[in-house]
Design a protein around this motif. Structure first.
Motif, PDB file in Angstrom:
ATOM      1  N   LEU A  22       0.853  -1.360  -0.026  1.00  0.00           N
ATOM      2  CA  LEU A  22       0.044   0.128   0.219  1.00  0.00           C
ATOM      3  C   LEU A  22       0.706   1.012   0.180  1.00  0.00           C
ATOM      4  CD1 LEU A  22      -2.799  -0.773   2.893  1.00  0.00           C
ATOM      5  CD2 LEU A  22      -2.423  -1.568   0.470  1.00  0.00           C
ATOM      6  N   LEU A  23       1.834   1.191   0.669  1.00  0.00           N
ATOM      7  CA  LEU A  23       2.830   2.747   1.284  1.00  0.00           C
ATOM      8  C   LEU A  23       3.473   2.615  -0.202  1.00  0.00           C
ATOM      9  CD1 LEU A  23       4.077   1.760   4.675  1.00  0.00           C
ATOM     10  CD2 LEU A  23       2.280   3.596   4.034  1.00  0.00           C
ATOM     11  N   CYS A  24       4.034   1.763  -0.878  1.00  0.00           N
ATOM     12  CA  CYS A  24       4.764   2.131  -2.158  1.00  0.00           C
ATOM     13  C   CYS A  24       4.035   3.030  -3.333  1.00  0.00           C
ATOM     14  CB  CYS A  24       5.282   0.788  -2.707  1.00  0.00           C
ATOM     15  SG  CYS A  24       3.974   0.003  -3.552  1.00  0.00           S
ATOM     16  N   ASP A  25       2.812   3.215  -3.092  1.00  0.00           N
ATOM     17  CA  ASP A  25       1.977   3.716  -4.297  1.00  0.00           C
ATOM     18  C   ASP A  25       1.516   4.963  -3.521  1.00  0.00           C
ATOM     19  OD1 ASP A  25       2.407   1.961  -6.101  1.00  0.00           O
ATOM     20  OD2 ASP A  25       0.651   0.779  -5.521  1.00  0.00           O
ATOM     21  N   TYR A  26       1.764   5.348  -2.298  1.00  0.00           N
ATOM     22  CA  TYR A  26       1.353   6.515  -1.794  1.00  0.00           C
ATOM     23  C   TYR A  26       2.315   7.853  -1.859  1.00  0.00           C
ATOM     24  CZ  TYR A  26      -0.160   9.696   2.025  1.00  0.00           C
ATOM     25  OH  TYR A  26      -0.700  11.005   2.653  1.00  0.00           O
ATOM     26  N   ARG A  27       1.939   8.844  -2.581  1.00  0.00           N
ATOM     27  CA  ARG A  27       2.689  10.011  -2.886  1.00  0.00           C
ATOM     28  C   ARG A  27       3.933   9.660  -3.608  1.00  0.00           C
ATOM     29  NH1 ARG A  27       1.905  14.397   2.000  1.00  0.00           N
ATOM     30  NH2 ARG A  27      -0.243  14.477   1.805  1.00  0.00           N
ATOM     31  N   GLU A  28       5.255   9.872  -3.097  1.00  0.00           N
ATOM     32  CA  GLU A  28       6.503   9.451  -3.710  1.00  0.00           C
ATOM     33  C   GLU A  28       6.672   8.276  -3.398  1.00  0.00           C
ATOM     34  OE1 GLU A  28       5.994  12.318  -2.122  1.00  0.00           O
ATOM     35  OE2 GLU A  28       5.823  13.898  -3.612  1.00  0.00           O
ATOM     36  N   GLY A  29       6.150   7.510  -2.404  1.00  0.00           N
ATOM     37  CA  GLY A  29       6.469   5.986  -2.024  1.00  0.00           C
ATOM     38  C   GLY A  29       7.240   5.975  -0.580  1.00  0.00           C
ATOM     39  N   TYR A  30       6.660   5.294   0.177  1.00  0.00           N
ATOM     40  CA  TYR A  30       7.216   4.922   1.328  1.00  0.00           C
ATOM     41  C   TYR A  30       7.278   3.530   1.716  1.00  0.00           C
ATOM     42  CZ  TYR A  30       5.713   9.450   2.444  1.00  0.00           C
ATOM     43  OH  TYR A  30       5.485  11.121   2.397  1.00  0.00           O
ATOM     44  N   GLU A  31       8.012   2.960   2.652  1.00  0.00           N
ATOM     45  CA  GLU A  31       8.105   1.535   2.959  1.00  0.00           C
ATOM     46  C   GLU A  31       8.142   1.533   4.390  1.00  0.00           C
ATOM     47  OE1 GLU A  31      11.746  -0.361   1.867  1.00  0.00           O
ATOM     48  OE2 GLU A  31      12.971   1.511   2.671  1.00  0.00           O
ATOM     49  N   LEU A  32       7.710   0.378   5.197  1.00  0.00           N
ATOM     50  CA  LEU A  32       7.898   0.173   6.458  1.00  0.00           C
ATOM     51  C   LEU A  32       9.007  -0.663   6.757  1.00  0.00           C
ATOM     52  CD1 LEU A  32       6.460   0.401   9.390  1.00  0.00           C
ATOM     53  CD2 LEU A  32       5.279  -2.003   8.615  1.00  0.00           C
TER      54      LEU A  32
END
Length: 249
Positions: free
Chosen positions: A107-117
């Motif tokens: 889910l996070l990889c597609d949010y804004r510029e991309g995030y990761e846990l």
């Protein structure tokens, strides 16, 4: 959309007992003790029940809750029947954390510029596209306390999802401090040109503060550029230093 997707994934983990080990509750309910701990740890009221309150979460709230849940998730392994319901009695914490992390990262990889846990349970920004190797590359061993640990801390500070402009400024300043520590060795290798390495930090209000410094610039853009510039410079300088050491008689 991120909140809606998170809630669907969270409810699936909840229903399948991934939070039962620490809550003392049957699958499908988080448990009052974990919700109380969430309030104690995060110092934020009205975050739970998560499935009811998450639609009102800010980005900061959502990331806090994801990081909190990562610390409490465990995969149920064995089941037992208890008073007309199934309960779990054996759990695998590491597998549970990995599965939760994998699901959140989709889910996070597609949010804004991309995030990761991360494996340590922190939500981090993706590095700039094309500069991933620079961020992940290990520094040549030199001085753990004054170089490697400081650079690692600066990278983490810069990538933290809630890293404000002040946080990014601190990260750039930390890298400039590492270069300052390396300056005597750099000067011996590249003569007077070493002063050029510090001109950006000196003129753009990073290392010192005076009337001659430039302040009217887009900090969100230029802090990013300065961060990667200094990180690459530190890598290059350490390689030069190590090369000189290996060539000395």
């Amino acid at each position: 959309m991120l909140v809606k997707l998170f809630n669907a994934v969270y409810l699936d983990f909840l229903k399948n007992g991934y939070f039962s080990e620490n809550s003392g509750e049957v699958p499908g309910k988080l448990g009052a003790d974990i919700e109380a701990q969430m309030f104690i740890d995060l110092k934020k009221p009205d975050l739970g029940p998560i499935e009811e309150k998450c639609n009102n979460y800010s980005e900061d709230d959502l990331f806090d809750v994801i990081e909190f849940l990562y610390d409490y998730v465990s995969k149920p392994i064995e089941r037992r029947f208890l008073e007309y319901e199934y309960d779990y009695q054996t759990f695998d914490r590491e597998i549970g954390k990995q599965e939760f992390r994998d699901s959140m990262n989709k889910l996070l990889c597609d949010y804004r510029e991309g995030y990761e846990l991360s494996e340590k349970g922190e939500i981090l920004e993706f590095p700039e596209q094309g500069l991933e190797d620079l961020v992940l590359e290990k520094l040549p061993p030199y001085d753990p306390k004054n170089v490697e640990q400081r650079v690692e801390s600066a990278i983490l500070k810069f990538r933290r999802s809630r890293s404000s402009l002040d946080g990014k400024y601190d990260a750039v300043r930390d890298l400039a401090a590492v270069l300052e520590f390396l300056r005597p060795q750099i000067k011996a290798l590249i003569s007077s040109d070493e002063s050029d390495l510090f001109q950006i930090a000196n003129k753009f209000g990073i290392r010192h503060h005076n009337d001659e410094q430039k302040q009217d610039y887009d900090k969100a853009i230029w802090y990013n550029w300065m961060f990667y510039y200094y990180l690459a410079t530190i890598h290059a300088c350490l390689k030069l230093i190590k090369k000189a050491e290996n060539q000395s008689p």
